[in-house]
Design an enzyme around this catalytic site. Structure first.
Site, mmCIF file in Angstrom:
data_model
loop_
_atom_site.group_PDB
_atom_site.id
_atom_site.type_symbol
_atom_site.label_atom_id
_atom_site.label_comp_id
_atom_site.label_asym_id
_atom_site.label_seq_id
_atom_site.Cartn_x
_atom_site.Cartn_y
_atom_site.Cartn_z
ATOM 1 N N TYR A 104 0.826 -1.214 0.000
ATOM 2 C CA TYR A 104 0.000 0.000 0.000
ATOM 3 C C TYR A 104 0.864 1.270 0.000
ATOM 4 C CZ TYR A 104 -4.396 -2.373 -0.014
ATOM 5 O OH TYR A 104 -5.468 -3.123 -0.436
ATOM 6 N N VAL A 124 -9.765 3.777 -5.043
ATOM 7 C CA VAL A 124 -9.364 4.260 -3.720
ATOM 8 C C VAL A 124 -8.362 5.403 -3.844
ATOM 9 C CG1 VAL A 124 -9.795 2.006 -2.651
ATOM 10 C CG2 VAL A 124 -7.503 2.521 -3.540
ATOM 11 N N HIS A 153 -15.056 1.261 -2.092
ATOM 12 C CA HIS A 153 -13.973 0.401 -1.590
ATOM 13 C C HIS A 153 -12.987 1.167 -0.714
ATOM 14 C CE1 HIS A 153 -14.772 -2.617 -5.108
ATOM 15 N NE2 HIS A 153 -15.683 -2.681 -4.159
ATOM 16 N N THR A 176 -14.468 -0.211 -15.753
ATOM 17 C CA THR A 176 -14.482 -1.306 -14.770
ATOM 18 C C THR A 176 -14.719 -2.635 -15.477
ATOM 19 O OG1 THR A 176 -15.554 -2.263 -12.813
ATOM 20 C CG2 THR A 176 -16.938 -0.835 -14.197
ATOM 21 N N SER A 177 -14.030 -3.676 -14.978
ATOM 22 C CA SER A 177 -14.214 -5.006 -15.571
ATOM 23 C C SER A 177 -15.568 -5.593 -15.171
ATOM 24 C CB SER A 177 -13.086 -5.944 -15.135
ATOM 25 O OG SER A 177 -13.030 -6.006 -13.726
ATOM 26 N N GLU A 202 -12.206 -2.456 -23.470
ATOM 27 C CA GLU A 202 -12.498 -3.816 -23.926
ATOM 28 C C GLU A 202 -13.917 -4.218 -23.587
ATOM 29 O OE1 GLU A 202 -9.534 -6.242 -22.093
ATOM 30 O OE2 GLU A 202 -7.929 -5.124 -23.091
HETATM 31 C C1 BJW Z 1 -10.085 1.201 -19.457
HETATM 32 C C2 BJW Z 1 -8.944 1.971 -19.618
HETATM 33 C C3 BJW Z 1 -9.136 3.252 -20.111
HETATM 34 C C4 BJW Z 1 -8.310 0.127 -18.794
HETATM 35 N N1 BJW Z 1 -10.354 3.662 -20.426
HETATM 36 N N2 BJW Z 1 -11.276 1.623 -19.800
HETATM 37 C C5 BJW Z 1 -16.363 -16.100 -4.669
HETATM 38 C C6 BJW Z 1 -15.309 -16.239 -3.777
HETATM 39 C C7 BJW Z 1 -14.953 -15.187 -2.903
HETATM 40 C C8 BJW Z 1 -15.655 -14.003 -2.907
HETATM 41 C C9 BJW Z 1 -16.695 -13.883 -3.807
HETATM 42 C C10 BJW Z 1 -17.042 -14.913 -4.671
HETATM 43 N N3 BJW Z 1 -18.077 -14.494 -5.439
HETATM 44 C C11 BJW Z 1 -18.373 -13.230 -5.107
HETATM 45 C C12 BJW Z 1 -17.555 -12.840 -4.090
HETATM 46 C C13 BJW Z 1 -17.572 -11.522 -3.442
HETATM 47 C C14 BJW Z 1 -16.387 -10.679 -3.842
HETATM 48 C C15 BJW Z 1 -16.284 -10.677 -5.355
HETATM 49 O O1 BJW Z 1 -16.988 -9.985 -6.054
HETATM 50 N N4 BJW Z 1 -15.378 -11.445 -5.898
HETATM 51 C C16 BJW Z 1 -15.281 -11.602 -7.362
HETATM 52 C C17 BJW Z 1 -13.873 -11.242 -7.816
HETATM 53 C C18 BJW Z 1 -15.674 -12.998 -7.707
HETATM 54 N N5 BJW Z 1 -16.661 -9.369 -3.322
HETATM 55 C C19 BJW Z 1 -16.297 -9.038 -2.091
HETATM 56 O O2 BJW Z 1 -15.669 -9.788 -1.364
HETATM 57 C C20 BJW Z 1 -16.763 -7.693 -1.604
HETATM 58 N N6 BJW Z 1 -17.389 -7.818 -0.338
HETATM 59 C C21 BJW Z 1 -18.491 -8.539 -0.164
HETATM 60 O O3 BJW Z 1 -19.058 -9.100 -1.068
HETATM 61 O O4 BJW Z 1 -18.900 -8.569 1.142
HETATM 62 C C22 BJW Z 1 -19.978 -9.423 1.504
HETATM 63 C C23 BJW Z 1 -20.140 -9.276 3.009
HETATM 64 C C24 BJW Z 1 -21.338 -8.829 3.507
HETATM 65 C C25 BJW Z 1 -21.476 -8.702 4.890
HETATM 66 C C26 BJW Z 1 -20.430 -9.008 5.737
HETATM 67 C C27 BJW Z 1 -19.230 -9.429 5.225
HETATM 68 C C28 BJW Z 1 -19.079 -9.562 3.845
HETATM 69 C C29 BJW Z 1 -15.571 -6.754 -1.404
HETATM 70 C C30 BJW Z 1 -14.857 -6.467 -2.684
HETATM 71 C C31 BJW Z 1 -13.628 -5.629 -2.393
HETATM 72 C C32 BJW Z 1 -12.769 -5.439 -3.633
HETATM 73 N N7 BJW Z 1 -11.538 -4.887 -3.248
HETATM 74 C C33 BJW Z 1 -10.589 -4.475 -4.279
HETATM 75 C C34 BJW Z 1 -9.354 -3.934 -3.565
HETATM 76 C C35 BJW Z 1 -9.693 -2.575 -2.935
HETATM 77 C C36 BJW Z 1 -8.592 -2.007 -2.157
HETATM 78 C C37 BJW Z 1 -7.384 -1.696 -3.000
HETATM 79 O O5 BJW Z 1 -7.461 -0.954 -3.996
HETATM 80 O O6 BJW Z 1 -6.350 -2.201 -2.634
HETATM 81 O O7 BJW Z 1 -11.174 -3.469 -5.088
HETATM 82 S S1 BJW Z 1 -10.214 -5.760 -5.450
HETATM 83 C C38 BJW Z 1 -10.139 -4.700 -6.855
HETATM 84 O O8 BJW Z 1 -11.216 -5.008 -7.790
HETATM 85 C C39 BJW Z 1 -10.426 -3.294 -6.317
HETATM 86 C C40 BJW Z 1 -11.300 -2.722 -7.405
HETATM 87 O O9 BJW Z 1 -12.045 -1.648 -6.877
HETATM 88 C C41 BJW Z 1 -12.135 -3.907 -7.807
HETATM 89 C C42 BJW Z 1 -12.754 -3.772 -9.173
HETATM 90 O O10 BJW Z 1 -11.785 -3.683 -10.166
HETATM 91 P P1 BJW Z 1 -11.996 -2.651 -11.378
HETATM 92 O O11 BJW Z 1 -12.034 -1.287 -10.862
HETATM 93 O O12 BJW Z 1 -13.122 -3.087 -12.200
HETATM 94 O O13 BJW Z 1 -10.599 -2.801 -12.146
HETATM 95 P P2 BJW Z 1 -10.126 -3.926 -13.196
HETATM 96 O O14 BJW Z 1 -8.663 -3.888 -13.230
HETATM 97 O O15 BJW Z 1 -10.758 -5.224 -12.889
HETATM 98 O O16 BJW Z 1 -10.732 -3.457 -14.580
HETATM 99 C C43 BJW Z 1 -10.262 -2.311 -15.249
HETATM 100 C C44 BJW Z 1 -11.103 -2.121 -16.497
HETATM 101 O O17 BJW Z 1 -10.746 -0.898 -17.104
HETATM 102 C C45 BJW Z 1 -10.896 -3.204 -17.576
HETATM 103 O O18 BJW Z 1 -12.171 -3.633 -18.015
HETATM 104 C C46 BJW Z 1 -10.150 -2.487 -18.712
HETATM 105 O O19 BJW Z 1 -10.523 -2.958 -19.998
HETATM 106 C C47 BJW Z 1 -10.597 -1.080 -18.516
HETATM 107 N N8 BJW Z 1 -9.664 -0.058 -18.929
HETATM 108 N N9 BJW Z 1 -7.853 1.188 -19.196
HETATM 109 C C48 BJW Z 1 -11.387 2.766 -20.293
HETATM 110 N N10 BJW Z 1 -8.059 4.053 -20.305
#
Ligand code: BJW
Ligand code: ZN
Length: 289
Positions: A107, A143, A159, A228-229, A255
């Site tokens: 971090y 974040v 997040h 976002t993906s 994408e």
């Molecule tokens: C462009 C571009 C340009 C590039 N122009 N486009 C099975 C197992 C375990 C867990 C789960 C499961 N099924 C579901 C879950 C729940 C889980 C989840 O969803 N997991 C999936 C991965 C399967 N979710 C959670 O655990 C969440 N909590 C929860 O559900 O709690 C339930 C609960 C209730 C009550 C009590 C207790 C619990 C929490 C999720 C937290 C995610 N955290 C992170 C890290 C944050 C901190 C940090 O930054 O360090 O968040 S992970 C990471 O992914 C980060 C992001 O915010 C998040 C989303 O990613 P994002 O933003 O979409 O980025 P990318 O890289 O994925 O995509 C980028 C996109 O941009 C791409 O599409 C490119 O094409 C595009 N791009 N350049 C336009 N210039």
């Protein structure tokens, strides 16, 4: 019940290379007659622009892609943070309990990158929607704080925030923009360990933020999904909620994503290039002089 026909249009890499992929029926839309007329617009970019211009209420969901043009790595895809690291080792409460120093070092490295970054034209275009005076809720998974730096104020950080820290013992939250050297993990005045104020896998999102995000998705005329993906829940469910509630949904992404097939308009390209095109900003009075 009056139904409106909506077309899903996908823009290719060449201007004008769009195609109607799917036609389906929707319930009555809050944009009404104006909306129905505008959906015949020829090009998806002008279609998106018209919907945004006609909307009285807009909700936006952003992800890491919008900050990519500011030099901040995304999580997935080429060059993504998860390419050579495992989320289980860095972004879960279990990882922090196992090795808090390793997690903090990651971090601190990310803070240094973000501290050197500036908002880009994508962030700035979204801040201008709010400044235009329409109801606009900006929901971000990021974040990095770049939306606030760009001037967005009606902002929900689902997040958390890279600059916040929380004590694992007493729960005290502090904001710390000082990335200078200190022993890791840092400590609270109560002696407990401080952790980054972000949401890791398996942790609940801040209740007020996700509740307000759901409300915004269900009451907007237009929902924009940017960089976002769309694979991390519960954020990934918001655009589906907006569609179910009758909003027009526009995706902007380099994408195709799992959500693309459901978007009414899915634009392929960079947020920093496409958002300024679809968000028309009225000229300032001074520039007319
Ligand atoms: C462009 C571009 C340009 C590039 N122009 N486009 C099975 C197992 C375990 C867990 C789960 C499961 N099924 C579901 C879950 C729940 C889980 C989840 O969803 N997991 C999936 C991965 C399967 N979710 C959670 O655990 C969440 N909590 C929860 O559900 O709690 C339930 C609960 C209730 C009550 C009590 C207790 C619990 C929490 C999720 C937290 C995610 N955290 C992170 C890290 C944050 C901190 C940090 O930054 O360090 O968040 S992970 C990471 O992914 C980060 C992001 O915010 C998040 C989303 O990613 P994002 O933003 O979409 O980025 P990318 O890289 O994925 O995509 C980028 C996109 O941009 C791409 O599409 C490119 O094409 C595009 N791009 N350049 C336009 N210039
Ligand atoms: Zn404490």
């Amino acid at each position: 019940m009056v139904a409106t026909v909506s077309e899903v249009l996908t823009v290719g890499f060449f201007p004008g290379a769009f195609s109607a992929k799917l036609t389906r029926l929707h319930g009555p839309n809050r944009l009404g007659a104006v909306h129905a007329a505008k959906q015949l617009s020829a090009h998806p970019i002008s279609q998106a622009r018209d919907w945004i211009e006609d909307a009285q209420s807009i909700a936006v969901l952003t992800g890491a892609g919008i900050s990519a043009e500011s030099g901040i790595p995304t999580f997935r895809g080429p060059g993504g943070l998860w390419n050579n690291r495992r989320p289980e080792d860095l972004a879960t409460p279990q990882a922090f309990a196992r090795d808090p120093k390793l997690v903090w070092e990651w971090y601190v490295w990310r803070r240094e990158r973000v501290a050197a970054a500036q908002p880009n034209p994508g962030h700035q275009a979204l801040a201008k929607v709010e400044a235009r005076g329409v109801q606009c809720t900006l929901i971000t998974q990021n974040v990095d704080g770049l939306h606030r730096a760009a001037g967005s104020r009606n902002l929900l950080e689902l997040h958390g925030n890279l600059w916040r820290e929380r004590c694992v013992v007493c729960g005290r939250e502090v904001e710390n923009h000082d990335s200078s050297a200190r022993p890791l993990p840092p400590r609270c005045s109560c002696g407990g360990m401080l952790r980054p104020g972000v949401v890791w896998f398996g942790e609940a999102l801040p209740a007020a933020a996700i509740d307000q995000a759901v409300q915004a998705a269900q009451h907007c005329d237009v929902f924009l999904v940017c960089g976002t993906s769309a694979v991390v829940y519960p954020a990934a469910a918001l655009p589906q909620r907006a569609i179910a509630a009758g909003a027009r949904v526009i995706e902007v992404n380099l994408e195709e994503t799992p959500f693309s097939q459901f978007a009414h308009v899915s634009l392929r390209g960079k947020c920093g290039e496409l958002l300024p095109q679809i968000i028309r900003v009225p000229p300032c009075p001074e520039s007319l002089i």
